[in-house]
Design an enzyme around this catalytic site. Sequence first.
Site, PDB file in Angstrom:
ATOM      1  N   CYS A 188       0.862  -1.095  -0.048  1.00 43.08           N
ATOM      2  CA  CYS A 188      -0.130   0.122  -0.005  1.00 43.08           C
ATOM      3  C   CYS A 188       0.769   1.004  -0.045  1.00 43.08           C
ATOM      4  O   CYS A 188       2.217   1.224   0.029  1.00 43.08           O
ATOM      5  CB  CYS A 188      -0.809  -0.028   1.361  1.00 43.08           C
ATOM      6  SG  CYS A 188       0.134   0.155   2.517  1.00 43.08           S
ATOM      7  N   SER A 248       1.699  -5.294   3.646  1.00 38.87           N
ATOM      8  CA  SER A 248       2.998  -5.157   3.943  1.00 38.87           C
ATOM      9  C   SER A 248       4.004  -6.274   3.071  1.00 38.87           C
ATOM     10  O   SER A 248       5.145  -6.280   3.189  1.00 38.87           O
ATOM     11  CB  SER A 248       3.334  -5.455   5.352  1.00 38.87           C
ATOM     12  OG  SER A 248       2.638  -6.426   5.812  1.00 38.87           O
ATOM     13  N   GLU A 293       0.489  -0.276  16.309  1.00 33.76           N
ATOM     14  CA  GLU A 293      -0.474   0.617  16.027  1.00 33.76           C
ATOM     15  C   GLU A 293      -1.409   0.976  17.171  1.00 33.76           C
ATOM     16  O   GLU A 293      -1.620   2.487  17.708  1.00 33.76           O
ATOM     17  CB  GLU A 293      -1.215   0.517  14.933  1.00 33.76           C
ATOM     18  CG  GLU A 293      -2.077   1.706  14.391  1.00 33.76           C
ATOM     19  CD  GLU A 293      -3.089   1.308  13.436  1.00 33.76           C
ATOM     20  OE1 GLU A 293      -2.704   0.678  12.474  1.00 33.76           O
ATOM     21  OE2 GLU A 293      -4.018   2.008  13.422  1.00 33.76           O
ATOM     22  N   SER A 349       1.603  -9.602  10.707  1.00 33.02           N
ATOM     23  CA  SER A 349       1.000  -8.575   9.954  1.00 33.02           C
ATOM     24  C   SER A 349      -0.556  -8.636   9.956  1.00 33.02           C
ATOM     25  O   SER A 349      -1.131  -9.666   9.465  1.00 33.02           O
ATOM     26  CB  SER A 349       1.293  -8.536   8.400  1.00 33.02           C
ATOM     27  OG  SER A 349       0.316  -8.174   7.432  1.00 33.02           O
ATOM     28  N   CYS A 351       2.606   6.071   8.988  1.00 38.28           N
ATOM     29  CA  CYS A 351       1.602   6.085   7.683  1.00 38.28           C
ATOM     30  C   CYS A 351       0.698   7.489   8.126  1.00 38.28           C
ATOM     31  O   CYS A 351       0.134   7.469   9.117  1.00 38.28           O
ATOM     32  CB  CYS A 351       0.597   5.007   7.602  1.00 38.28           C
ATOM     33  SG  CYS A 351      -0.280   5.136   6.108  1.00 38.28           S
TER      34      CYS A 351
HETATM   35  S1  SF4 Z   1      -2.129  -0.828   5.674  1.00 45.28           S
HETATM   36 FE1  SF4 Z   1      -1.217   0.732   7.483  1.00 45.28          FE
HETATM   37  S2  SF4 Z   1       0.642   1.702   6.063  1.00 45.28           S
HETATM   38 FE2  SF4 Z   1      -0.984   0.760   4.505  1.00 45.28          FE
HETATM   39  S3  SF4 Z   1      -2.072   2.196   3.871  1.00 45.28           S
HETATM   40 FE3  SF4 Z   1      -3.268   1.396   5.470  1.00 45.28          FE
HETATM   41  S4  SF4 Z   1      -2.585   2.295   7.340  1.00 45.28           S
HETATM   42 FE4  SF4 Z   1      -1.244   3.245   6.124  1.00 45.28          FE
END
Ligand code: SF4
Length: 516
Positions: A221, A475, A335, A431, A305
């Site tokens: 992402c 990720s 997070e 993840s 992010c």
């Molecule tokens: S998955 Fe996490 S890093 Fe990726 S856009 Fe969403 S909040 Fe941001």
Amino acid sequence: MTETIPKPREGGAGADDASESDPLLLLAPLRIEARAIRRGLRNLAEPPAVTRTGYGTTRAAQQAGRLSHDPFGQMMIMGVGGGLSTDLSPGDLVVGTEVGAVTCESAPILVGELRRAGLPARAGRIATVDHLVRRAERAKLAAEGWLLADMESAPLAAAADGRPVAVIRAVSDTPHHPLAGIVSGGLAALRSLRAAAPVAERWAAACGTRQVLLAGPRSFCAGVERAIEIVERVLERQGEPVYVRKQIVHNTRVVGDLESRGAVFVDELDQVPDGATVVFSAHGVSPMVREDAARRGLAVIDATCPLVSKVHAEARRFAADGYTVALIGHAGHEEVEGTLGEAPDSTVLVQTAADVAALRPRDGERVAYLMQTTLSVDEAAEVSGALRERFPAVRGPGSDDICYATTNRQAAVRAVAADSDLVLVAGSKNSSNSVRLVETCERVGTPAHLIDGASDIQLDWLAGVSTIGLTAGASAPPAVVEEIISALSGLGEVSVSERVTTTESIRFGLPKEVRQ
Ligand code: SF4
């Protein structure tokens, strides 16, 4: 998009006539090797036959000529061989990636299967020579990138002629244990060969023609791409080491790659030397961590992010307005810890509807909720529904906290799961968004497995499976998806088609410290 990954065929009559129901052709050059393999197979209900091919390249070539007309479905070659690399030991198993001119794509799957069985296995190139290799030649072949030498595999593998083929050789001698020690080394090799034999049968059962349905979007992402680019740019500018607090993103491949280039991942700031530069991961940090870094005089580059930062800002705003904030998320996730730290006296973690029932806000009229960005859309809706039911005046975030990437990947995998026998999700166990993809598939009744790469694929998962859904968490690198498709193509022809539910064009800017 549909793409077929066929196996190249030379046009032998046997290959053209072969079908998936044709048996495994299990080959071993020597009587002693065939006996070890048969012993390893004897506990199976219907052990495959083991065919002896004879010693040396000449006999192997003659046998290959006869085999090319046989109606076998797939070919496995097993035996012993000479290790070329100094870090091999007698008894180690080498699974061929290239055997002469033949590529064996399923090698990573076999290596994983052998390792899970407790056997020391590696993937590598196998050279076939017409004589026993001695010291200088070992070094020369090793320098050319070959891991093991034998005297039969290449001509035999060529006779597979496009059908699935695999080679497993057990190391009998190495540069440090040369032919003088071949008796003890040979015994270790035969023991390994016997232990590895049942894998041949499972590999054959997993072979077959398949369809792969790729979910789109999948993989990186915008927040993950940005975080990785930040570390790469700091490495370019400052050289190694570059300290990163926590894993920059939750993926073992990404972390391993950056580590190999000089990134040092630490759990806490006290592991970072005074005055050094530290990068904060994409998952964000609490204000306490920022204060600690400032007190230590560390130069901070923040890879949080922007969509996580948005949730932090919402938590601060609701708390300042006197709200009790119910944070929907998973305990222990970085997070969540970062967001809880923004207003610790006003924020309560709620993971389930039962947590909502137990919530004791200061004022039932001033309750707000926020969400971890990588939750399951369905699961989060249940908890927010319970909050709305119990606190009708509850306020939610201005725009969805579950980010676009999480939402899109869940919708995409749901679309392929419905038509798949099995879904493979590329991603690491820690993840959150990848784990949610597995759960999304299971919710529609399709079994799914989270894998870091092709070596995590278990052969038993694939037996009888003709359609595999494939996706990757936000990720997980796109290259892992390619690696998985390639490994599956080593088990039979694979036709790949992609189902795109939406396209993404979001990009986030870089922090000023690394912008130029
Ligand atoms: S998955 Fe996490 S890093 Fe990726 S856009 Fe969403 S909040 Fe941001």
